[in-house]
Design a protein around this motif. Structure first.
Motif, PDB file in Angstrom:
ATOM      1  N   ARG A  48      -6.590   9.554   0.429  1.00  9.85           N
ATOM      2  CA  ARG A  48      -7.657   9.527   1.435  1.00  9.85           C
ATOM      3  C   ARG A  48      -8.054   8.091   1.759  1.00  9.85           C
ATOM      4  N   ILE A  49      -8.140   7.236   0.740  1.00 11.58           N
ATOM      5  CA  ILE A  49      -8.479   5.832   0.964  1.00 11.58           C
ATOM      6  C   ILE A  49      -7.399   5.157   1.808  1.00 11.58           C
ATOM      7  N   ALA A  50      -6.121   5.394   1.455  1.00  9.98           N
ATOM      8  CA  ALA A  50      -5.014   4.788   2.212  1.00  9.98           C
ATOM      9  C   ALA A  50      -5.020   5.280   3.656  1.00  9.98           C
ATOM     10  N   GLU A  51      -5.324   6.561   3.847  1.00 14.75           N
ATOM     11  CA  GLU A  51      -5.379   7.134   5.195  1.00 14.75           C
ATOM     12  C   GLU A  51      -6.476   6.451   6.019  1.00 14.75           C
ATOM     13  N   TYR A  52      -7.655   6.334   5.415  1.00 14.15           N
ATOM     14  CA  TYR A  52      -8.783   5.660   6.071  1.00 14.15           C
ATOM     15  C   TYR A  52      -8.412   4.209   6.379  1.00 14.15           C
ATOM     16  N   PHE A  53      -7.838   3.541   5.393  1.00 13.48           N
ATOM     17  CA  PHE A  53      -7.450   2.132   5.513  1.00 13.48           C
ATOM     18  C   PHE A  53      -6.445   1.945   6.651  1.00 13.48           C
ATOM     19  N   ASN A  54      -5.371   2.726   6.620  1.00 18.28           N
ATOM     20  CA  ASN A  54      -4.290   2.563   7.596  1.00 18.28           C
ATOM     21  C   ASN A  54      -4.686   2.990   9.003  1.00 18.28           C
ATOM     22  N   SER A  55      -5.702   3.845   9.134  1.00 19.50           N
ATOM     23  CA  SER A  55      -6.113   4.294  10.465  1.00 19.50           C
ATOM     24  C   SER A  55      -7.232   3.424  11.047  1.00 19.50           C
ATOM     25  N   SER A  56      -7.651   2.405  10.316  1.00 16.65           N
ATOM     26  CA  SER A  56      -8.741   1.547  10.789  1.00 16.65           C
ATOM     27  C   SER A  56      -8.309   0.753  12.028  1.00 16.65           C
ATOM     28  N   PRO A  57      -9.127   0.823  13.102  1.00 13.65           N
ATOM     29  CA  PRO A  57      -8.798   0.032  14.294  1.00 13.65           C
ATOM     30  C   PRO A  57      -8.857  -1.478  14.018  1.00 13.65           C
ATOM     31  N   GLN A  58      -9.584  -1.876  12.982  1.00 19.55           N
ATOM     32  CA  GLN A  58      -9.674  -3.300  12.633  1.00 19.55           C
ATOM     33  C   GLN A  58      -8.344  -3.846  12.131  1.00 19.55           C
ATOM     34  N   LEU A  59      -7.438  -2.943  11.747  1.00 12.89           N
ATOM     35  CA  LEU A  59      -6.160  -3.381  11.190  1.00 12.89           C
ATOM     36  C   LEU A  59      -4.977  -3.049  12.094  1.00 12.89           C
ATOM     37  N   SER A  60      -5.225  -2.833  13.388  1.00 12.90           N
ATOM     38  CA  SER A  60      -4.091  -2.541  14.270  1.00 12.90           C
ATOM     39  C   SER A  60      -3.208  -3.789  14.309  1.00 12.90           C
ATOM     40  N   GLY A  61      -1.925  -3.561  14.194  1.00 11.07           N
ATOM     41  CA  GLY A  61      -0.990  -4.684  14.140  1.00 11.07           C
ATOM     42  C   GLY A  61      -0.618  -5.068  12.721  1.00 11.07           C
ATOM     43  N   PHE A  62      -1.382  -4.594  11.741  1.00 12.40           N
ATOM     44  CA  PHE A  62      -1.064  -4.852  10.334  1.00 12.40           C
ATOM     45  C   PHE A  62      -0.079  -3.791   9.859  1.00 12.40           C
ATOM     46  N   ALA A  63       0.791  -4.164   8.935  1.00 18.97           N
ATOM     47  CA  ALA A  63       1.704  -3.181   8.336  1.00 18.97           C
ATOM     48  C   ALA A  63       0.880  -2.242   7.459  1.00 18.97           C
ATOM     49  N   PRO A  64       1.210  -0.941   7.469  1.00 18.24           N
ATOM     50  CA  PRO A  64       0.441  -0.005   6.630  1.00 18.24           C
ATOM     51  C   PRO A  64       0.652  -0.304   5.137  1.00 18.24           C
ATOM     52  N   ARG A  65      -0.312   0.115   4.350  1.00 18.95           N
ATOM     53  CA  ARG A  65      -0.235  -0.056   2.889  1.00 18.95           C
ATOM     54  C   ARG A  65      -0.127   1.323   2.251  1.00 18.95           C
ATOM     55  N   GLU A  66       0.613   1.375   1.151  1.00 16.65           N
ATOM     56  CA  GLU A  66       0.735   2.612   0.375  1.00 16.65           C
ATOM     57  C   GLU A  66      -0.539   2.834  -0.436  1.00 16.65           C
ATOM     58  N   TRP A  67      -0.789   4.099  -0.841  1.00 17.12           N
ATOM     59  CA  TRP A  67      -1.988   4.369  -1.644  1.00 17.12           C
ATOM     60  C   TRP A  67      -1.950   3.589  -2.947  1.00 17.12           C
ATOM     61  N   SER A  68      -0.756   3.413  -3.520  1.00 19.67           N
ATOM     62  CA  SER A  68      -0.656   2.690  -4.793  1.00 19.67           C
ATOM     63  C   SER A  68      -1.012   1.210  -4.613  1.00 19.67           C
TER      64      SER A  68
END
Length: 174
Positions: A48-68
């Motif tokens: 859930r944290i990774a999902e929230y993190f990766n869907s943040s508009p503040q991080l568009s253009g950033f490579a996604p991060r794994e939950w680990s």
């Protein structure tokens, strides 16, 4: 034999200040979710944290991060910030009259460096977390406790501690 058969190790991506701030927000929102609560299985919580993190508009253009990766980074941020809270409290306790917030911060950084032999580089994370209940400083202003002690002394006369009679006094009373 070509070098193309040897898999190239993945390049380690440093976490940016912006990513740290979004991760902190993700952790706080997920851990305090009143509907789901914090009694979640490890995997689902960090997913859930990774999902929230990766869907943040503040991080568009950033490579996604794994939950680990999020879990590992959070562990480091949390550990360092907790240690810095202690350094900051120590700095506030020894703060001289006339010193301001900047003086206390410099002193806290010095205390942290002396205690852990490394520079505290997560001040941005501490500033995000410092007023949250888990990381809130327990230090009070220098005058606070003194005033309370004076008031208590005025309203309740201190009871003198009564010592039990000694051996000789007990024998003499017989």
């Amino acid at each position: 034999v070509g070098s193309s058969t040897v898999p190239k190790p993945l390049e380690r991506k440093k976490w940016t200040t912006q990513e740290d701030i979004v991760l902190i927000s993700a952790w706080l929102n997920t851990s305090k979710d009143p509907i789901v609560g914090n009694q979640q299985k490890l995997g689902s919580f960090w997913n859930r944290i990774a999902e929230y993190f990766n869907s943040s508009p503040q991080l568009s253009g950033f490579a996604p991060r794994e939950w680990s990766q999020c879990k590992q980074r959070w562990g480091r941020v949390n550990e360092q910030v907790c240690k810095f809270v202690g350094s900051y409290e120590a700095a506030l306790k020894e703060q001289a009259s006339g010193q301001n917030e900047n003086d206390a911060m410099k002193s806290a950084h010095d205390i942290f460096f002396n205690d852990y032999q490394l520079k505290f580089t997560l001040e941005h994370a501490w500033r995000e977390l410092r007023f949250d209940q888990k990381w809130r400083s327990n230090s009070v202003s220098r005058d606070g406790p003194k005033e309370k002690r004076k008031e208590a002394a005025e309203t309740e006369p201190e009871l003198e501690e009564v010592r039990p009679p000694g051996i000789k006094a007990s024998k003499a009373a017989k």
